[in-house]
Enzyme design. Structure first.
Site, mmCIF file in Angstrom:
data_model
loop_
_atom_site.group_PDB
_atom_site.id
_atom_site.type_symbol
_atom_site.label_atom_id
_atom_site.label_comp_id
_atom_site.label_asym_id
_atom_site.label_seq_id
_atom_site.Cartn_x
_atom_site.Cartn_y
_atom_site.Cartn_z
ATOM 1 C CE LYS A 55 -11.893 -0.126 -9.588
ATOM 2 N NZ LYS A 55 -10.778 -0.722 -8.768
ATOM 3 N N GLY B 163 -22.398 15.267 -13.600
ATOM 4 C CA GLY B 163 -22.492 13.925 -14.205
ATOM 5 C C GLY B 163 -23.015 12.858 -13.266
ATOM 6 C CG HIS B 164 -24.992 12.535 -8.748
ATOM 7 N ND1 HIS B 164 -25.511 13.204 -7.667
ATOM 8 C CD2 HIS B 164 -24.657 11.301 -8.290
ATOM 9 C CE1 HIS B 164 -25.484 12.413 -6.612
ATOM 10 N NE2 HIS B 164 -24.967 11.255 -6.967
ATOM 11 C CB THR C 6 -16.796 -0.049 -8.811
ATOM 12 O OG1 THR C 6 -17.976 0.707 -8.571
ATOM 13 C CG2 THR C 6 -16.121 0.540 -10.046
ATOM 14 C CG ASP C 7 -22.224 -0.533 -8.373
ATOM 15 O OD1 ASP C 7 -21.377 0.380 -8.266
ATOM 16 O OD2 ASP C 7 -23.239 -0.594 -7.645
ATOM 17 C CD GLU C 8 -19.338 4.777 -8.811
ATOM 18 O OE1 GLU C 8 -18.866 5.632 -9.574
ATOM 19 O OE2 GLU C 8 -19.543 4.974 -7.609
ATOM 20 C CB ALA D 262 -13.714 6.546 -17.377
ATOM 21 C CE1 TYR E 219 -13.032 4.308 -8.277
ATOM 22 C CE2 TYR E 219 -15.422 4.404 -8.561
ATOM 23 C CZ TYR E 219 -14.294 3.753 -8.088
ATOM 24 O OH TYR E 219 -14.422 2.545 -7.431
ATOM 25 N N PRO F 166 -24.268 17.730 3.678
ATOM 26 C CG PRO F 166 -22.179 17.689 2.644
ATOM 27 C CD PRO F 166 -22.862 17.417 3.942
ATOM 28 C CB THR G 202 -2.940 7.724 -1.027
ATOM 29 O OG1 THR G 202 -4.146 7.016 -0.647
ATOM 30 C CG2 THR G 202 -2.230 6.980 -2.157
ATOM 31 C CG ASN H 94 -27.702 9.440 -2.169
ATOM 32 O OD1 ASN H 94 -27.375 8.249 -2.077
ATOM 33 N ND2 ASN H 94 -27.272 10.218 -3.147
ATOM 34 C CG ASP I 124 -2.059 0.973 1.117
ATOM 35 O OD1 ASP I 124 -3.219 0.545 1.124
ATOM 36 O OD2 ASP I 124 -1.796 2.192 1.005
ATOM 37 C CE LYS I 125 1.832 7.179 -4.336
ATOM 38 N NZ LYS I 125 1.219 7.757 -5.538
HETATM 39 P P1 NAD Z 1 -9.819 3.485 -0.340
HETATM 40 O O1 NAD Z 1 -9.668 4.762 -1.088
HETATM 41 O O2 NAD Z 1 -10.383 3.512 1.046
HETATM 42 O O3 NAD Z 1 -8.414 2.734 -0.242
HETATM 43 C C1 NAD Z 1 -7.537 2.647 -1.322
HETATM 44 C C2 NAD Z 1 -6.193 2.147 -0.814
HETATM 45 O O4 NAD Z 1 -5.299 2.033 -1.927
HETATM 46 C C3 NAD Z 1 -5.526 3.093 0.201
HETATM 47 O O5 NAD Z 1 -5.012 2.362 1.284
HETATM 48 C C4 NAD Z 1 -4.411 3.745 -0.607
HETATM 49 O O6 NAD Z 1 -3.291 4.129 0.191
HETATM 50 C C5 NAD Z 1 -4.053 2.635 -1.589
HETATM 51 N N1 NAD Z 1 -3.437 3.150 -2.817
HETATM 52 C C6 NAD Z 1 -3.858 4.186 -3.584
HETATM 53 N N2 NAD Z 1 -3.007 4.380 -4.610
HETATM 54 C C7 NAD Z 1 -2.052 3.426 -4.512
HETATM 55 C C8 NAD Z 1 -0.916 3.079 -5.287
HETATM 56 N N3 NAD Z 1 -0.590 3.785 -6.394
HETATM 57 N N4 NAD Z 1 -0.162 2.028 -4.904
HETATM 58 C C9 NAD Z 1 -0.475 1.311 -3.790
HETATM 59 N N5 NAD Z 1 -1.528 1.606 -3.005
HETATM 60 C C10 NAD Z 1 -2.316 2.644 -3.367
HETATM 61 O O7 NAD Z 1 -10.680 2.545 -1.282
HETATM 62 P P2 NAD Z 1 -11.773 1.446 -0.926
HETATM 63 O O8 NAD Z 1 -13.087 2.115 -0.763
HETATM 64 O O9 NAD Z 1 -11.241 0.587 0.153
HETATM 65 O O10 NAD Z 1 -11.823 0.634 -2.309
HETATM 66 C C11 NAD Z 1 -10.936 -0.459 -2.544
HETATM 67 C C12 NAD Z 1 -11.206 -1.022 -3.920
HETATM 68 O O11 NAD Z 1 -12.558 -1.445 -3.995
HETATM 69 C C13 NAD Z 1 -11.024 -0.022 -5.047
HETATM 70 O O12 NAD Z 1 -10.443 -0.692 -6.143
HETATM 71 C C14 NAD Z 1 -12.433 0.436 -5.382
HETATM 72 O O13 NAD Z 1 -12.530 0.813 -6.735
HETATM 73 C C15 NAD Z 1 -13.209 -0.835 -5.112
HETATM 74 N N6 NAD Z 1 -14.612 -0.660 -4.706
HETATM 75 C C16 NAD Z 1 -14.955 0.182 -3.686
HETATM 76 C C17 NAD Z 1 -16.278 0.271 -3.276
HETATM 77 C C18 NAD Z 1 -16.696 1.168 -2.131
HETATM 78 O O14 NAD Z 1 -17.901 1.323 -1.895
HETATM 79 N N7 NAD Z 1 -15.789 1.773 -1.392
HETATM 80 C C19 NAD Z 1 -17.255 -0.484 -3.934
HETATM 81 C C20 NAD Z 1 -16.867 -1.324 -4.995
HETATM 82 C C21 NAD Z 1 -15.544 -1.412 -5.360
HETATM 83 O O1 DAU Z 2 -20.922 1.944 -6.323
HETATM 84 C C1 DAU Z 2 -19.650 1.610 -5.847
HETATM 85 C C2 DAU Z 2 -18.884 2.886 -5.566
HETATM 86 O O2 DAU Z 2 -19.452 3.449 -4.400
HETATM 87 C C3 DAU Z 2 -17.387 2.671 -5.397
HETATM 88 O O3 DAU Z 2 -16.850 2.197 -6.606
HETATM 89 C C4 DAU Z 2 -16.696 3.974 -5.003
HETATM 90 O O4 DAU Z 2 -15.325 3.738 -4.749
HETATM 91 C C5 DAU Z 2 -17.364 4.491 -3.738
HETATM 92 O O5 DAU Z 2 -16.807 5.739 -3.369
HETATM 93 C C6 DAU Z 2 -18.868 4.644 -3.952
HETATM 94 O O6 DAU Z 2 -19.153 5.701 -4.909
HETATM 95 P P1 DAU Z 2 -20.337 6.754 -4.692
HETATM 96 O O7 DAU Z 2 -20.048 7.967 -5.489
HETATM 97 O O8 DAU Z 2 -21.671 6.107 -4.857
HETATM 98 O O9 DAU Z 2 -20.150 7.015 -3.094
HETATM 99 P P2 DAU Z 2 -20.224 8.356 -2.225
HETATM 100 O O10 DAU Z 2 -20.230 7.925 -0.794
HETATM 101 O O11 DAU Z 2 -19.240 9.377 -2.649
HETATM 102 O O12 DAU Z 2 -21.673 8.914 -2.584
HETATM 103 C C7 DAU Z 2 -22.846 8.130 -2.351
HETATM 104 C C8 DAU Z 2 -24.033 8.954 -2.835
HETATM 105 O O13 DAU Z 2 -24.178 10.089 -1.969
HETATM 106 C C9 DAU Z 2 -23.854 9.525 -4.231
HETATM 107 O O14 DAU Z 2 -25.108 9.531 -4.897
HETATM 108 C C10 DAU Z 2 -23.392 10.960 -3.987
HETATM 109 C C11 DAU Z 2 -24.091 11.323 -2.684
HETATM 110 N N1 DAU Z 2 -23.369 12.307 -1.815
HETATM 111 C C12 DAU Z 2 -22.060 12.059 -1.526
HETATM 112 C C13 DAU Z 2 -21.339 12.940 -0.754
HETATM 113 C C14 DAU Z 2 -19.888 12.690 -0.428
HETATM 114 C C15 DAU Z 2 -24.038 13.404 -1.327
HETATM 115 O O15 DAU Z 2 -25.244 13.614 -1.586
HETATM 116 N N2 DAU Z 2 -23.324 14.283 -0.552
HETATM 117 C C16 DAU Z 2 -22.004 14.105 -0.254
HETATM 118 O O16 DAU Z 2 -21.413 14.981 0.448
#
Ligand code: NAD
Ligand code: DAU
Length: 354
Positions: free
Chosen positions: A163, A292-293, A133-135, A161, A159, A214, A35, A258, A32-33
């Site tokens: 993935k 683009g939501h 991701t489903d996105e 695109a 994001y 928000p 970040t 939401n 892990d980097k």
């Molecule tokens: P996150 O942002 O919480 O964690 C990402 C991790 O990757 C961090 O620990 C970061 O330090 C590390 N990282 C980033 N750039 C790096 C690099 N260049 N080299 C090595 N490590 C690096 O993300 P998350 O929410 O835990 O998501 C993890 C994976 O699951 C992602 O691939 C995301 O697309 C996918 N995913 C997330 C969700 C969600 O709801 N969070 C849903 C579906 C899929």
């Molecule tokens: O669907 C899987 C994805 O879910 C993952 O691939 C992404 O990594 C993860 O971040 C998540 O994406 P979303 O954009 O759906 O998650 P987020 O929590 O940012 O937003 C969830 C919904 O809430 C979305 O419709 C945007 C809205 N939102 C989000 C924030 C941060 C708000 O209304 N207000 C906010 O401040």
């Protein structure tokens, strides 16, 4: 035997590593980097545990990955590392292209070289699991059926695109080189260690701090929410029984708007830590929409149930209660991750929203 996990200090990755080592003695090499989203504190329970080898480094660093593969000879790579926040990808897409696309390409090439050097039995066992991701499937209209594994790719944000591009690379490395890959496309996760830039932890932490909550646009966008340990168990099951070249959609069968998510959290907070200033609902603030939501995501998770026998163990009511309780019990963690860079992010993303 060992696993190489990338991004194992982030939200889902750290839950996966903790869960894995709670159920197995097979070591995990965690690249892990660190970040802004990576946090060693998520892995504090593993301090001194020889089964967890942490390496700070970049998935774009080919020589480091070659070295890790040669030294630890993992039987599988589980690739979580990514830039993951849609809003950040809108403000600055460059790092998303580098980590999500170049990083996946680098890892695939290193995996291919490593896999080619294995003997027949080791090569047959080897897996590259890509966490996606489903996105990537784009946005659904209210009456559309949920996404299946054969839904067309229509990513709409930088994001998604990036993935989608990484999924295509993984698919091509299977088709062209026969690398034994699997892909999972999962819906929105929630649970412990979720970075507070995302909706659920943002609402919990802002409400407790008496700050505005928000809501983008009309708040009627729909997501499917899955408790994070259910995502971890789905990945474990895919590693165990998933077929090379297959894609598995993972979801919670739990579509909610939401605003429903926000009001559910506020009701729980009123029960567990009542608002000293009256009612948390006073903090709900509608703000300018995300450009683009995507309106709606929904996952058809029947394939992974039918073929691998996986279903989520948690329903939203139990998962969200556990999540709120975790944030209430871990306010110091919240305090540390919301200091520093996070404040600049809040100014950047919310400062100009009307
Ligand atoms: P996150 O942002 O919480 O964690 C990402 C991790 O990757 C961090 O620990 C970061 O330090 C590390 N990282 C980033 N750039 C790096 C690099 N260049 N080299 C090595 N490590 C690096 O993300 P998350 O929410 O835990 O998501 C993890 C994976 O699951 C992602 O691939 C995301 O697309 C996918 N995913 C997330 C969700 C969600 O709801 N969070 C849903 C579906 C899929
Ligand atoms: O669907 C899987 C994805 O879910 C993952 O691939 C992404 O990594 C993860 O971040 C998540 O994406 P979303 O954009 O759906 O998650 P987020 O929590 O940012 O937003 C969830 C919904 O809430 C979305 O419709 C945007 C809205 N939102 C989000 C924030 C941060 C708000 O209304 N207000 C906010 O401040």
């Amino acid at each position: 035997m060992a696993l190489l996990v990338t991004g194992g200090a982030g939200f889902i990755g750290s839950n996966f590593v903790l869960d894995w080592l709670a159920q197995s003695d097979e070591p995990v090499v965690n690249l892990d980097k660190l970040t802004y989203a990576g946090n060693m504190e998520n892995l504090a329970a593993l301090a001194g545990d020889a089964r967890h080898v942490f390496v700070q480094g970049d998935v774009c660093d080919r020589s480091l990955i070659d070295h890790l593969l040669a030294t630890h000879r993992p039987r599988a790579i589980v690739h979580f590392a990514a830039e993951s926040h849609v809003d950040r990808s809108i403000h600055g897409p460059g790092e998303f292209m580098r980590t999500n696309i170049d990083g996946t390409f680098t890892l695939l090439e290193a995996a291919r070289a490593h896999w080619s050097s294995l003997n027949e039995a080791e090569a047959r066992q080897f897996r590259f699991h890509h966490v996606s991701t489903d996105e990537v499937y784009g946005s659904l209209a209210p009456d559309d059926p949920p996404f299946t594994e054969t839904s067309p790719y229509q990513p709409n944000s930088p994001y998604s695109a990036s993935k989608a591009a990484s999924d295509h690379l993984v698919r091509a490395w299977r088709h062209t080189y026969r690398l034994p890959v699997t892909i999972s496309n999962c819906s929105n996760n929630y649970g412990p260690f979720h970075f507070p830039e995302k909706l659920i932890p943002l609402v919990i932490t802002n409400a407790l701090a008496g700050k505005p909550l928000p809501i983008y646009g009309d708040g009627l966008q729909v997501r499917d929410w899955l408790y994070v340990t259910d995502h971890c168990s789905a990945i474990r099951r895919i590693l165990e029984a998933g077929q090379p070249g297959e894609v598995y959609n993972v979801g919670g069968w739990n579509e909610m708007t939401n605003i429903e998510i926000v009001t559910t959290i506020l009701r729980l907070l009123e029960e567990l830590r009542p608002d000293p200033a009256g009612s948390y609902a006073r903090l709900i603030t509608y703000v300018a929409d995300r450009p683009g939501h995507d309106r709606r995501y929904a996952i058809d998770a029947r394939k992974i149930e039918r073929e691998l026998g996986w279903r989520p163990a948690e329903v939203f009511a139990t998962g969200v209660r556990k999540t709120v309780e975790w944030y209430l019990a871990n306010q110091e963690w919240v305090g540390r991750v919301t200091s520093g860079e996070y404040r600049q992010w809040l100014d950047c993303n919310y400062g100009d929203r009307k």
